[in-house]
Design a protein around this motif. Structure first.
Motif, mmCIF file in Angstrom:
data_model
loop_
_atom_site.group_PDB
_atom_site.id
_atom_site.type_symbol
_atom_site.label_atom_id
_atom_site.label_comp_id
_atom_site.label_asym_id
_atom_site.label_seq_id
_atom_site.Cartn_x
_atom_site.Cartn_y
_atom_site.Cartn_z
ATOM 1 N N PHE A 74 1.171 -1.161 0.440
ATOM 2 C CA PHE A 74 0.033 0.092 -0.275
ATOM 3 C C PHE A 74 1.071 1.112 0.232
ATOM 4 O O PHE A 74 1.332 2.059 -0.272
ATOM 5 C CB PHE A 74 -0.634 -0.115 1.173
ATOM 6 C CG PHE A 74 -1.709 1.506 1.452
ATOM 7 C CD1 PHE A 74 -3.372 1.283 0.700
ATOM 8 C CD2 PHE A 74 -2.072 2.566 2.184
ATOM 9 C CE1 PHE A 74 -3.868 3.004 0.774
ATOM 10 C CE2 PHE A 74 -1.734 3.675 2.174
ATOM 11 C CZ PHE A 74 -2.964 3.630 1.382
ATOM 12 N N LEU A 75 1.649 1.323 0.733
ATOM 13 C CA LEU A 75 2.768 2.576 0.782
ATOM 14 C C LEU A 75 3.655 2.252 -0.096
ATOM 15 O O LEU A 75 4.046 4.035 -0.712
ATOM 16 C CB LEU A 75 3.636 2.313 1.938
ATOM 17 C CG LEU A 75 2.955 2.045 3.258
ATOM 18 C CD1 LEU A 75 4.343 2.306 4.660
ATOM 19 C CD2 LEU A 75 2.738 3.558 4.101
ATOM 20 N N CYS A 76 3.895 1.563 -1.321
ATOM 21 C CA CYS A 76 4.356 1.872 -2.098
ATOM 22 C C CYS A 76 3.608 1.764 -3.406
ATOM 23 O O CYS A 76 3.949 2.593 -4.826
ATOM 24 C CB CYS A 76 4.981 0.192 -2.885
ATOM 25 S SG CYS A 76 6.325 -0.208 -1.926
ATOM 26 N N ILE A 77 2.465 2.542 -3.040
ATOM 27 C CA ILE A 77 1.431 2.452 -4.278
ATOM 28 C C ILE A 77 1.052 4.181 -4.177
ATOM 29 O O ILE A 77 0.725 4.515 -5.306
ATOM 30 C CB ILE A 77 -0.176 1.432 -4.347
ATOM 31 C CG1 ILE A 77 0.357 -0.552 -5.066
ATOM 32 C CG2 ILE A 77 -0.770 1.962 -5.079
ATOM 33 C CD1 ILE A 77 -0.732 -0.897 -4.892
ATOM 34 N N VAL A 78 1.166 4.768 -2.428
ATOM 35 C CA VAL A 78 -0.046 5.461 -2.717
ATOM 36 C C VAL A 78 1.186 6.985 -3.338
ATOM 37 O O VAL A 78 0.475 7.419 -3.939
ATOM 38 C CB VAL A 78 0.655 5.799 -1.581
ATOM 39 C CG1 VAL A 78 0.743 7.693 -0.425
ATOM 40 C CG2 VAL A 78 -0.524 5.054 -0.156
ATOM 41 N N PRO A 79 2.651 6.262 -3.357
ATOM 42 C CA PRO A 79 3.393 7.788 -4.092
ATOM 43 C C PRO A 79 2.179 7.704 -5.849
ATOM 44 O O PRO A 79 2.730 8.205 -6.482
ATOM 45 C CB PRO A 79 5.128 7.639 -3.791
ATOM 46 C CG PRO A 79 4.516 6.506 -3.094
ATOM 47 C CD PRO A 79 3.418 5.815 -3.051
ATOM 48 N N LEU A 80 2.192 6.483 -6.323
ATOM 49 C CA LEU A 80 1.665 6.113 -8.050
ATOM 50 C C LEU A 80 0.464 7.199 -8.096
ATOM 51 O O LEU A 80 0.344 7.788 -8.859
ATOM 52 C CB LEU A 80 2.072 4.982 -8.344
ATOM 53 C CG LEU A 80 1.004 4.429 -9.228
ATOM 54 C CD1 LEU A 80 2.199 5.095 -11.020
ATOM 55 C CD2 LEU A 80 1.172 2.699 -9.591
ATOM 56 N N VAL A 81 -0.179 7.171 -7.106
ATOM 57 C CA VAL A 81 -1.990 6.769 -7.067
ATOM 58 C C VAL A 81 -1.879 8.710 -6.567
ATOM 59 O O VAL A 81 -2.537 9.303 -7.621
ATOM 60 C CB VAL A 81 -2.664 6.541 -6.110
ATOM 61 C CG1 VAL A 81 -4.347 7.259 -5.813
ATOM 62 C CG2 VAL A 81 -2.761 4.725 -6.096
ATOM 63 N N VAL A 82 -0.861 9.063 -6.063
ATOM 64 C CA VAL A 82 -0.909 10.516 -5.336
ATOM 65 C C VAL A 82 -0.125 11.188 -6.818
ATOM 66 O O VAL A 82 -0.802 12.373 -7.580
ATOM 67 C CB VAL A 82 -0.023 10.807 -4.376
ATOM 68 C CG1 VAL A 82 -0.023 12.790 -4.461
ATOM 69 C CG2 VAL A 82 -0.267 10.365 -3.623
ATOM 70 N N GLY A 83 0.206 10.940 -7.942
ATOM 71 C CA GLY A 83 1.529 11.240 -8.962
ATOM 72 C C GLY A 83 0.349 11.162 -9.673
ATOM 73 O O GLY A 83 0.296 12.153 -10.941
#
Length: 306
Positions: free
Chosen positions: A23-32
């Motif tokens: 989840f923590l790895c996906i969060v930056p992608l989603v935010v970006g």
């Protein structure tokens, strides 16, 4: 009984921690994606359906009026067709030249590094610099192209390559192909390196012609990758702006005014960013439709290999 329970708890704990890390790895992608893709797209739609200019965006809701105005603008519609013609022409020529260079590079063993460096030079040249270079090459008086044609007795008077509609469009195509054919060559060369060598070893026992090996073995295996490269080149060609801005400024007349340059004129020079946003969305639809045949061809090419 305590030992299996502890093992189960450890496994659940490990799974939970794995989910947290994922989840923590996906969060930056989603935010970006939200910041750089979703928000600008929503903002663009907002501009397109409201009365907007550079100083005062979102003034008044007007619905689809600006889309109708864009479609009723003959110069914009003509620029769409011109963009399609330019994109497909440059993509076809760049693919032909690039794949040819990739095959030559694949055959070259000793001079491969040198050839690869020379191929990279046009790709590494900034578009503005490339446009200025071609402008100097194509000028009627003192330009290298006119000088060579005159020395070969192919012309009796200097040709104004950038002063007449057809030569200006052809010059734009030539400059774009010169810059992006190396991109196709390097991508195609990388795809060639992934092809299985055992297939060629078996083919050489039955087929002696290099053309037959390329036609029936290399090309079918390479085709899915080539279609993917063609899609990338097509999208890059639709985005063409720098060469037009410096080399021809959209002229003579409207002969080299592609959609990206026309939208720039509407939005930046005329400050009508609402209409420019509507044109941008329509242009994006055209680009999306243009890539559909490539997607279908890619799927069929993959099916033939499987």
């Amino acid at each position: 009984m305590s030992r299996p329970v502890s093992i189960t708890r450890a496994r659940k704990s490990g799974q939970d921690s794995g989910r947290v890390i994922a989840f923590l790895c996906i969060v930056p992608l989603v935010v970006g994606l939200g910041v750089f893709a979703v928000y600008p797209f929503i903002y663009l739609i907002g501009l397109a359906i409201t009365e907007s200019n550079l100083a005062n965006p979102f003034q008044e809701w007007i619905g689809g009026e600006q889309f109708a105005e864009a479609l009723g603008d003959e110069r914009f519609v003509a620029s769409l067709w011109r963009s399609v013609a330019l994109a497909f022409t440059t993509t076809g020529l760049a693919m032909f030249a690039g794949v040819g260079m990739a095959l030559l590079l694949d055959q070259a063993v000793k001079a491969r590094d040198l050839i690869r460096t020379l191929i990279l030079l046009p790709l590494l040249t900034p578009p503005v610099t490339a446009a200025i270079m071609w402008q100097l090459l194509l000028i009627p008086n003192g330009g290298l192209v006119n000088a060579v044609l005159a020395d070969l007795s192919l012309i009796s008077a200097p040709v104004s390559f950038l002063g007449e509609p057809t030569p200006a469009f052809a010059s734009l195509v030539l400059a774009d192909v010169w810059q992006w054919a190396p991109f196709v060559a390097l991508m195609s060369f990388a795809a060639l390196q992934t092809l299985p060598t055992e297939v060629y070893e078996a083919a050489k026992l039955e087929v002696r012609s290099k053309w037959s090996i390329f036609r029936w073995i290399t090309l079918p295996m390479l085709l899915p990758g080539l279609i993917g490269i063609a899609v990338l080149k097509l999208v890059i060609a639709f985005k063409l702006f720098d060469l037009v801005f410096v080399l021809t400024a959209g002229g003579p007349g409207q002969s080299t005014t592609v959609s990206s340059f026309y939208i720039y004129r509407i939005g930046i020079q005329q400050f009508n960013i609402g209409l420019a946003a509507a044109m941008t969305l329509l242009f994006a639809i055209v680009v999306g439709l243009a890539t559909i045949p490539f997607t279908v061809a890619h799927d069929k090419a993959v099916e033939r290999l499987s």
